[in-house]
Design a protein around this motif. Sequence first.
Motif, PDB file in Angstrom:
ATOM      1  N   VAL A 113       0.846  -1.203   0.000  1.00 45.67           N
ATOM      2  CA  VAL A 113       0.000   0.000   0.000  1.00 45.67           C
ATOM      3  C   VAL A 113       0.884   1.256   0.000  1.00 45.67           C
ATOM      4  O   VAL A 113       0.580   2.234  -0.692  1.00 45.67           O
ATOM      5  N   GLY A 159       0.571   4.765  11.315  1.00 45.02           N
ATOM      6  CA  GLY A 159       0.649   3.326  11.585  1.00 45.02           C
ATOM      7  C   GLY A 159       1.621   2.691  10.616  1.00 45.02           C
ATOM      8  O   GLY A 159       2.570   3.330  10.139  1.00 45.02           O
ATOM      9  N   ARG A 160       1.379   1.425  10.302  1.00 45.24           N
ATOM     10  CA  ARG A 160       2.309   0.696   9.439  1.00 45.24           C
ATOM     11  C   ARG A 160       2.429   1.358   8.072  1.00 45.24           C
ATOM     12  O   ARG A 160       3.525   1.548   7.550  1.00 45.24           O
ATOM     13  N   ILE A 161       1.287   1.700   7.468  1.00 44.31           N
ATOM     14  CA  ILE A 161       1.349   2.243   6.105  1.00 44.31           C
ATOM     15  C   ILE A 161       1.881   3.675   6.122  1.00 44.31           C
ATOM     16  O   ILE A 161       2.756   4.030   5.311  1.00 44.31           O
ATOM     17  N   ASP A 180      -1.536  12.195  13.999  1.00 41.79           N
ATOM     18  CA  ASP A 180      -2.034  10.942  14.579  1.00 41.79           C
ATOM     19  C   ASP A 180      -2.139  11.155  16.077  1.00 41.79           C
ATOM     20  O   ASP A 180      -1.134  11.105  16.798  1.00 41.79           O
ATOM     21  N   PRO A 181      -3.378  11.392  16.573  1.00 45.05           N
ATOM     22  CA  PRO A 181      -3.542  11.709  18.004  1.00 45.05           C
ATOM     23  C   PRO A 181      -3.208  10.538  18.923  1.00 45.05           C
ATOM     24  O   PRO A 181      -3.101  10.725  20.139  1.00 45.05           O
ATOM     25  N   PHE A 182      -2.997   9.341  18.360  1.00 40.59           N
ATOM     26  CA  PHE A 182      -2.716   8.177  19.203  1.00 40.59           C
ATOM     27  C   PHE A 182      -1.227   7.849  19.265  1.00 40.59           C
ATOM     28  O   PHE A 182      -0.837   6.837  19.829  1.00 40.59           O
ATOM     29  N   VAL A 212      -5.492   6.112   7.788  1.00 35.97           N
ATOM     30  CA  VAL A 212      -6.227   5.765   9.015  1.00 35.97           C
ATOM     31  C   VAL A 212      -7.277   4.708   8.669  1.00 35.97           C
ATOM     32  O   VAL A 212      -7.713   4.603   7.521  1.00 35.97           O
ATOM     33  N   PRO A 213      -7.679   3.921   9.687  1.00 34.07           N
ATOM     34  CA  PRO A 213      -8.793   2.990   9.427  1.00 34.07           C
ATOM     35  C   PRO A 213     -10.091   3.770   9.318  1.00 34.07           C
ATOM     36  O   PRO A 213     -10.192   4.902   9.831  1.00 34.07           O
ATOM     37  N   THR A 239      -5.398   5.989  -0.082  1.00 33.18           N
ATOM     38  CA  THR A 239      -5.254   4.533  -0.235  1.00 33.18           C
ATOM     39  C   THR A 239      -5.788   3.846   1.027  1.00 33.18           C
ATOM     40  O   THR A 239      -5.431   2.705   1.305  1.00 33.18           O
ATOM     41  N   ARG A 241      -9.590   4.323   2.906  1.00 35.50           N
ATOM     42  CA  ARG A 241     -10.976   3.922   2.644  1.00 35.50           C
ATOM     43  C   ARG A 241     -11.754   5.136   2.118  1.00 35.50           C
ATOM     44  O   ARG A 241     -11.545   6.265   2.579  1.00 35.50           O
ATOM     45  N   ASP A 265      -7.413   5.167  -4.497  1.00 42.19           N
ATOM     46  CA  ASP A 265      -7.487   3.710  -4.664  1.00 42.19           C
ATOM     47  C   ASP A 265      -8.775   3.163  -4.059  1.00 42.19           C
ATOM     48  O   ASP A 265      -9.131   2.020  -4.339  1.00 42.19           O
ATOM     49  N   HIS A 288      -8.877  -0.279  -5.930  1.00 43.73           N
ATOM     50  CA  HIS A 288      -8.578  -0.872  -4.606  1.00 43.73           C
ATOM     51  C   HIS A 288      -7.495  -1.953  -4.754  1.00 43.73           C
ATOM     52  O   HIS A 288      -7.673  -3.088  -4.315  1.00 43.73           O
ATOM     53  N   GLY A 290      -4.372  -1.564  -3.616  1.00 42.07           N
ATOM     54  CA  GLY A 290      -3.272  -1.280  -2.682  1.00 42.07           C
ATOM     55  C   GLY A 290      -2.511  -2.528  -2.259  1.00 42.07           C
ATOM     56  O   GLY A 290      -1.283  -2.541  -2.214  1.00 42.07           O
ATOM     57  N   ALA A 291      -3.247  -3.583  -1.937  1.00 46.84           N
ATOM     58  CA  ALA A 291      -2.607  -4.795  -1.404  1.00 46.84           C
ATOM     59  C   ALA A 291      -2.347  -5.832  -2.479  1.00 46.84           C
ATOM     60  O   ALA A 291      -1.913  -6.942  -2.176  1.00 46.84           O
TER      61      ALA A 291
HETATM   62  P1  NAD Z   1      -2.432   0.724  11.423  1.00 47.04           P
HETATM   63  O1  NAD Z   1      -3.414   0.233  12.424  1.00 47.04           O
HETATM   64  O2  NAD Z   1      -1.021   0.237  11.496  1.00 47.04           O
HETATM   65  O3  NAD Z   1      -2.368   2.325  11.459  1.00 47.04           O
HETATM   66  C1  NAD Z   1      -3.489   3.146  11.540  1.00 47.04           C
HETATM   67  C2  NAD Z   1      -3.078   4.429  12.231  1.00 47.04           C
HETATM   68  O4  NAD Z   1      -4.182   5.332  12.172  1.00 47.04           O
HETATM   69  C3  NAD Z   1      -2.732   4.231  13.715  1.00 47.04           C
HETATM   70  O5  NAD Z   1      -1.434   4.760  13.990  1.00 47.04           O
HETATM   71  C4  NAD Z   1      -3.811   5.038  14.444  1.00 47.04           C
HETATM   72  O6  NAD Z   1      -3.335   5.636  15.635  1.00 47.04           O
HETATM   73  C5  NAD Z   1      -4.166   6.069  13.402  1.00 47.04           C
HETATM   74  N1  NAD Z   1      -5.460   6.712  13.618  1.00 47.04           N
HETATM   75  C6  NAD Z   1      -6.620   6.151  14.016  1.00 47.04           C
HETATM   76  N2  NAD Z   1      -7.590   7.103  14.089  1.00 47.04           N
HETATM   77  C7  NAD Z   1      -7.018   8.265  13.704  1.00 47.04           C
HETATM   78  C8  NAD Z   1      -7.501   9.593  13.546  1.00 47.04           C
HETATM   79  N3  NAD Z   1      -8.764   9.912  13.844  1.00 47.04           N
HETATM   80  N4  NAD Z   1      -6.638  10.555  13.121  1.00 47.04           N
HETATM   81  C9  NAD Z   1      -5.352  10.245  12.838  1.00 47.04           C
HETATM   82  N5  NAD Z   1      -4.824   8.999  13.000  1.00 47.04           N
HETATM   83  C10 NAD Z   1      -5.658   8.024  13.408  1.00 47.04           C
HETATM   84  O7  NAD Z   1      -3.073   0.401  10.003  1.00 47.04           O
HETATM   85  P2  NAD Z   1      -2.347   0.328   8.589  1.00 47.04           P
HETATM   86  O8  NAD Z   1      -1.863  -1.063   8.343  1.00 47.04           O
HETATM   87  O9  NAD Z   1      -1.392   1.468   8.480  1.00 47.04           O
HETATM   88  O10 NAD Z   1      -3.621   0.530   7.621  1.00 47.04           O
HETATM   89  C11 NAD Z   1      -4.369   1.724   7.647  1.00 47.04           C
HETATM   90  C12 NAD Z   1      -5.629   1.532   6.832  1.00 47.04           C
HETATM   91  O11 NAD Z   1      -5.307   1.392   5.459  1.00 47.04           O
HETATM   92  C13 NAD Z   1      -6.408   0.243   7.149  1.00 47.04           C
HETATM   93  O12 NAD Z   1      -7.235   0.384   8.278  1.00 47.04           O
HETATM   94  C14 NAD Z   1      -7.206   0.013   5.876  1.00 47.04           C
HETATM   95  O13 NAD Z   1      -8.466   0.642   5.960  1.00 47.04           O
HETATM   96  C15 NAD Z   1      -6.357   0.707   4.816  1.00 47.04           C
HETATM   97  N6  NAD Z   1      -5.805  -0.277   3.884  1.00 47.04           N
HETATM   98  C16 NAD Z   1      -6.080  -0.142   2.551  1.00 47.04           C
HETATM   99  C17 NAD Z   1      -5.582  -1.068   1.652  1.00 47.04           C
HETATM  100  C18 NAD Z   1      -5.842  -0.934   0.167  1.00 47.04           C
HETATM  101  O14 NAD Z   1      -5.898  -1.946  -0.518  1.00 47.04           O
HETATM  102  N7  NAD Z   1      -5.953   0.269  -0.348  1.00 47.04           N
HETATM  103  C19 NAD Z   1      -4.824  -2.158   2.108  1.00 47.04           C
HETATM  104  C20 NAD Z   1      -4.540  -2.247   3.468  1.00 47.04           C
HETATM  105  C21 NAD Z   1      -5.036  -1.302   4.354  1.00 47.04           C
END
Ligand code: NAD
Length: 322
Positions: A113, A159-161, A180-182, A212-213, A239, A241, A265, A288, A290-291
Amino acid sequence: MSGAPSLAGKRVVVATRSFASTDPAPRLLLEREGIAVVQPVPPPRGDDLAALLDVADGLIVGAIPLTEAHFARAPRLRVVAMHGVGVDHIDLQAAAARGVVVTNAPGSNDGAVADLTIALMLACLRQVPVADRAVRDGAWQGVVGDELSGKTIGLIGWGRIGQGVARRLTGFDVKLLVHDPFVAPEVIVARGAIPAALDELLVRSDIVSLHVPLTTETSNLLSADKLALMRPSAYLINTARGGIVDEEALSRRIEAGMLRGAGLDCFAVEPPLNNPLLALPSVVVTSHIGAQTREAIARMGAIAATNVIRVLHGEDPLFRVA
Ligand code: NAD
């Protein structure tokens, strides 16, 4: 002495095209346990999916809606394994009410992603699809773009992405703002980025990228009011939602020249039929994907299959969401 495989008689429905699509290994993991794997093409959705669930013990899904109506028609179902990470499309309460374990595969696709995020940034800045269409249409014309170097990039979600995108951007000499407030600000600073409030990030960024999710808190996070804070020369990359962005407002602002473009995406409704964003040449769209790399598909499949097997054996899955 070896008897019948221990999960003989169990049945798993696969409602995603990409599971085991590039390598049969994840499907073989299930079959070696004696599990019957049902993977219709095209992947079933809605009522078609519900009709397959009456004799299903497990379900592997992509990002398609899974509602109370599905769980109501699945008396044997013990586990839903998301073939990916985001589970916003699954009614987690309905699953919990019926004792169905929901799992996902964090860490399986963040690199893929993050790669696509960079691809969309560059495709927007250099208008790659516009140039591609022009050449195919016989028009050998100059297409003037912008450089990524020197830009301010606003990452919403660390987060990871989000962090994967930041790592990939190190070669581009950009300034990184992160909201990222967390995450503690010092963690962001330690990685060479600048923590920012959401409004400040939107005002200052040349490119805003969402990581973000989709939750009740992030639904419509980029509302019309928030989009109005972005610079007219800025791009939005999504990328994450579709439901995180007010797509109508985004479309209006780009059409009016109040935003330069977007790389998308994900859409609130997929596939995005009749979506006004599709008519705008400065919007780069993907389906969509990304993955959707061979490497990520292999990892997502292995984790999803393992999650299913563990739950059907009465064990904890690798990654439990609910
Ligand atoms: P992750 O859980 O590692 O990271 C999400 C981050 O968002 C966390 O650090 C969290 O603290 C932060 N967050 C939550 N609420 C927030 C807010 N209100 N404001 C700011 N930050 C906030 O998840 P990830 O692996 O990085 O994935 C993120 C999202 O990407 C997934 O939830 C999924 O919806 C989407 N995704 C899309 C695809 C694709 O095919 N396009 C593939 C994988 C994931």
